[in-house]
Design a protein around this motif. Structure first.
Motif, PDB file in Angstrom:
ATOM      1  N   ASN A 298       2.386   2.580  -2.661  1.00  0.00           N
ATOM      2  CA  ASN A 298       2.672   2.907  -4.060  1.00  0.00           C
ATOM      3  C   ASN A 298       2.417   4.378  -4.414  1.00  0.00           C
ATOM      4  O   ASN A 298       2.441   4.732  -5.583  1.00  0.00           O
TER       5      ASN A 298
ATOM      6  N   SER B   2      -6.467   5.405 -15.627  1.00  0.00           N
ATOM      7  CA  SER B   2      -5.806   4.260 -14.994  1.00  0.00           C
ATOM      8  C   SER B   2      -4.521   3.857 -15.736  1.00  0.00           C
ATOM      9  O   SER B   2      -4.381   2.730 -16.207  1.00  0.00           O
TER      10      SER B   2
ATOM     11  N   PRO C 222       0.801  -1.229   0.000  1.00  0.00           N
ATOM     12  CA  PRO C 222       0.000   0.000   0.000  1.00  0.00           C
ATOM     13  C   PRO C 222       0.839   1.287   0.000  1.00  0.00           C
ATOM     14  O   PRO C 222       0.311   2.346   0.268  1.00  0.00           O
TER      15      PRO C 222
ATOM     16  N   ARG D  62      -1.765   5.777 -11.302  1.00  0.00           N
ATOM     17  CA  ARG D  62      -2.988   5.053 -11.657  1.00  0.00           C
ATOM     18  C   ARG D  62      -4.220   5.592 -10.931  1.00  0.00           C
ATOM     19  O   ARG D  62      -5.261   5.824 -11.543  1.00  0.00           O
ATOM     20  N   ASP D  63      -4.099   5.789  -9.605  1.00  0.00           N
ATOM     21  CA  ASP D  63      -5.286   6.129  -8.823  1.00  0.00           C
ATOM     22  C   ASP D  63      -5.662   7.604  -8.922  1.00  0.00           C
ATOM     23  O   ASP D  63      -6.715   8.009  -8.420  1.00  0.00           O
ATOM     24  N   ASP D  64      -4.821   8.408  -9.538  1.00  0.00           N
ATOM     25  CA  ASP D  64      -5.175   9.805  -9.821  1.00  0.00           C
ATOM     26  C   ASP D  64      -5.526   9.993 -11.296  1.00  0.00           C
ATOM     27  O   ASP D  64      -5.801  11.114 -11.730  1.00  0.00           O
TER      28      ASP D  64
ATOM     29  N   LYS E 285      -3.677  10.022 -13.987  1.00  0.00           N
ATOM     30  CA  LYS E 285      -2.842  10.982 -14.719  1.00  0.00           C
ATOM     31  C   LYS E 285      -1.410  10.472 -14.869  1.00  0.00           C
ATOM     32  O   LYS E 285      -0.969   9.583 -14.126  1.00  0.00           O
TER      33      LYS E 285
ATOM     34  N   GLN F 202       6.159  12.294  -3.447  1.00  0.00           N
ATOM     35  CA  GLN F 202       4.801  11.772  -3.586  1.00  0.00           C
ATOM     36  C   GLN F 202       4.198  12.330  -4.879  1.00  0.00           C
ATOM     37  O   GLN F 202       3.415  13.273  -4.848  1.00  0.00           O
ATOM     38  N   PRO F 203       4.540  11.724  -5.996  1.00  0.00           N
ATOM     39  CA  PRO F 203       4.101  12.288  -7.284  1.00  0.00           C
ATOM     40  C   PRO F 203       2.611  12.097  -7.553  1.00  0.00           C
ATOM     41  O   PRO F 203       2.048  12.790  -8.399  1.00  0.00           O
TER      42      PRO F 203
ATOM     43  N   ARG G 170      -1.050   9.166  -6.591  1.00  0.00           N
ATOM     44  CA  ARG G 170      -1.486   7.916  -5.961  1.00  0.00           C
ATOM     45  C   ARG G 170      -1.365   6.743  -6.949  1.00  0.00           C
ATOM     46  O   ARG G 170      -1.774   6.854  -8.096  1.00  0.00           O
TER      47      ARG G 170
END
Lengths: 131, 402
Positions: B324, B387, B322, B364-366, B368, B342-343, B345
């Motif tokens: 990533n 994604s 978790p 992936r989770d943002d 972008k 922290q570029p 999520r």
């Protein structure tokens, strides 16, 4: 290649209908008999299973380095064993213990969802702030 | 025939037709011609959930097109034709899709297995080889037509098949790969594509991925099932394989590995290899002359990619779920973590420009792609992408093991 406008509109309408039908179907499913996780946590768990379990089991859960987790693949397996595998991992294989990530009740909910056919991922909620 | 007079159209009609021609010609010239351009600054971004790839260019950091219809890309990898025009995309569902980056469309597609993990391309560019989990083995395809040329099952004496991991290209239409269940390393020679010849070597317990060094001399397979890695000196094949870094876990209980690390030639910087440890939050540093451990660098979590900036000065590390959302940068001179970033999520992948001044990261989770200047460690651009996972630039076409 370009679709005639009428076809495109009809396709869009059908698509929207299918999506909303699926969405309501998966909503109906997620109302489990026992109290499941709160909606926000449920969304997060679905995301974790699809995306992060998916790195070994596949985004479609049809398998990869790890075995398939589709409803058909799990049909014969006892739920308690699957819950134990999520929580404790499976020594000697790459399956890690997820005890630090999900509670036992959440693992039960995940197994329940897997056996019914896992919901699709709606993504994580928007980040509160982006760097 | 020749005595017949030609009747010209009336002047009014000429007026109409000529002005229409002039208008159409000017319309043509105002839309840019199918732009003449090179391929050296092109690339693709995998949109894993939707079976799409974005065709991008790195000069203006922009998206040129989105190409749809590539199937299940939940674990996808890409190799490029020698001229950088075509991307061969290997999907999880066994799909092999050839994407034309100039015309920005699918130029060919086959579904060649039930479950696949990646692929490679021969040095002469003639063969594209897929590595498959199900059914376990490798398959070679004609890079022009995507016709199947050879099917090499990863079978052992007892008749069982193994999943194939860590495929890499060697000189002379040869490919090297590892068998997850059988713990073997194999080299298959497709010099005569219809009659492939396979050599077998001892590997180790549960190889999960592998790399070939940038000069093509060494093949290193990471092992999940034991503390160590397997090494083959490809210039001295008669000596077989050996173990390196045996017991790097020091007998301690391994930490959970929520995502398997990836290995590629990018792990090597100068005469050091920077390898993600398994079940330890460390990057192992190995001398590539002696293959002895010279250092281990404590990092934030289980490393997934430890990638050397192409000049070898820095190693950028991302992490398993978790953790990533984090990226750390190791300075190879001091051997220390100099930056913790922290570029975004869900940072799944990173790709350097060929001279290393920029790094593109998929969040992936943002939803972008973010672009960092490696000198300042600050974001300098990016774009929305659904994604995103792998980012692959055509400069890979020029590198062994990519």
């Amino acid at each position: 290649m370009k679709l005639p406008p009428l076809v495109a509109h009809v396709a869009l309408l059908i698509g929207a209908a299918v999506v909303s039908a699926l969405a309501s179907a998966s909503e109906a499913r997620s109302v489990a008999p026992q109290a499941g996780p709160q909606p926000e946590r449920a969304r997060e768990l679905v995301h974790i299973v699809r995306q992060d379990c998916g790195s070994c089991h596949g985004l479609t859960l049809k398998g990869g380095l790890g075995p398939a987790l589709t409803a058909e693949a799990l049909a014969e397996k006892p739920a308690e064993g699957l819950v134990a595998t999520i929580i404790g991992g499976r020594p000697g294989t790459p399956m890690p213990p997820f005890a630090t990530i999900v509670s036992e009740a959440e693992a039960q909910w995940i197994v329940d969802q897997l056996m019914r056919g896992f919901p699709s991922d709606a993504g994580l909620p928007q980040a509160r702030h982006t760097p | 025939m020749s005595s017949q007079t030609v009747r010209l159209a009336p002047p009014a009609l000429w007026g109409v037709v000529l002005s229409a021609i002039v208008f159409l010609l000017s319309a043509c010239s105002s839309t840019p011609p199918a732009a003449l351009r090179g391929t050296g600054d092109l690339g693709v971004v995998i949109e894993r959930a939707d079976g799409k790839v974005k065709v991008i260019e790195t000069t203006g950091r922009s998206v040129l097109a989105t190409v749809d219809g590539l199937g299940d890309l939940s674990h996808a990898s890409v190799v490029f034709s020698r001229d950088g025009r075509h991307a061969f995309v290997f999907g999880r569902d066994g799909g092999l899709t050839k994407v034309d980056l100039l015309e920005r469309r699918i130029a060919g597609r086959v579904v060649q297995a039930g479950n696949a993990i990646g692929g490679s391309i021969s040095h002469d560019g003639s063969l594209v080889v897929a590595q498959n989990y199900e059914p376990g083995g490798i398959k070679a395809f004609d890079a022009n037509t995507l016709e199947l040329v050879a099917d090499v099952p990863a079978t052992t004496e007892d008749g069982t098949r193994s999943k194939v991991v860590g495929l890499a290209d060697l000189s002379g239409r040869r490919f090297i790969y590892s068998l997850f269940e059988a713990g073997e390393i194999r080299i298959t020679d497709f010099s005569d594509p219809k009659n492939p010849v396979t050599q077998r070597f001892a590997g180790g317990k549960q190889p999960y991925d592998a790399l070939v060094s940038p000069n093509g001399r060494y093949y290193i397979a990471g092992l999940f099932g034991e503390d160590g890695l397997a090494l083959i000196d490809l210039w001295n094949l008669d000596k077989g394989s050996r173990k390196i870094l045996s017991g790097y876990g020091r007998g301690e209980q391994p930490l959970p590995v929520f995502k398997m690390p990836h290995l590629r030639g990018w792990s090597i910087a100068g005469n050091r290899a920077y390898l993600p440890a398994i079940g330890r939050h460390e990057v192992l540093v190995v001398d590539t002359d002696t293959w002895q451990e010279v250092d281990r660098i404590k990092v934030r979590s289980q490393p997934v990619f430890a990638m050397a900036r192409p000049d070898g000065r820095e190693i950028w590390v991302n992490f398993a779920f978790p953790d990533n959302g984090w990226v750390q940068v190791i300075d190879t001179v001091s051997g220390e973590v100099t930056d913790t970033l922290q570029p975004g999520r869900g940072i799944l992948h990173m790709e350097f420009l060929s001279k290393g001044h920029e790094i593109w990261l998929s969040a992936r989770d943002d939803n972008k792609v973010v672009i960092y200047d490696t000198a300042t460690k600050k974001p300098i651009g990016g774009f929305d992408s659904a994604s995103p996972s792998g980012i692959f630039f055509t400069t890979r076409a020029a590198r062994t093991g990519f």
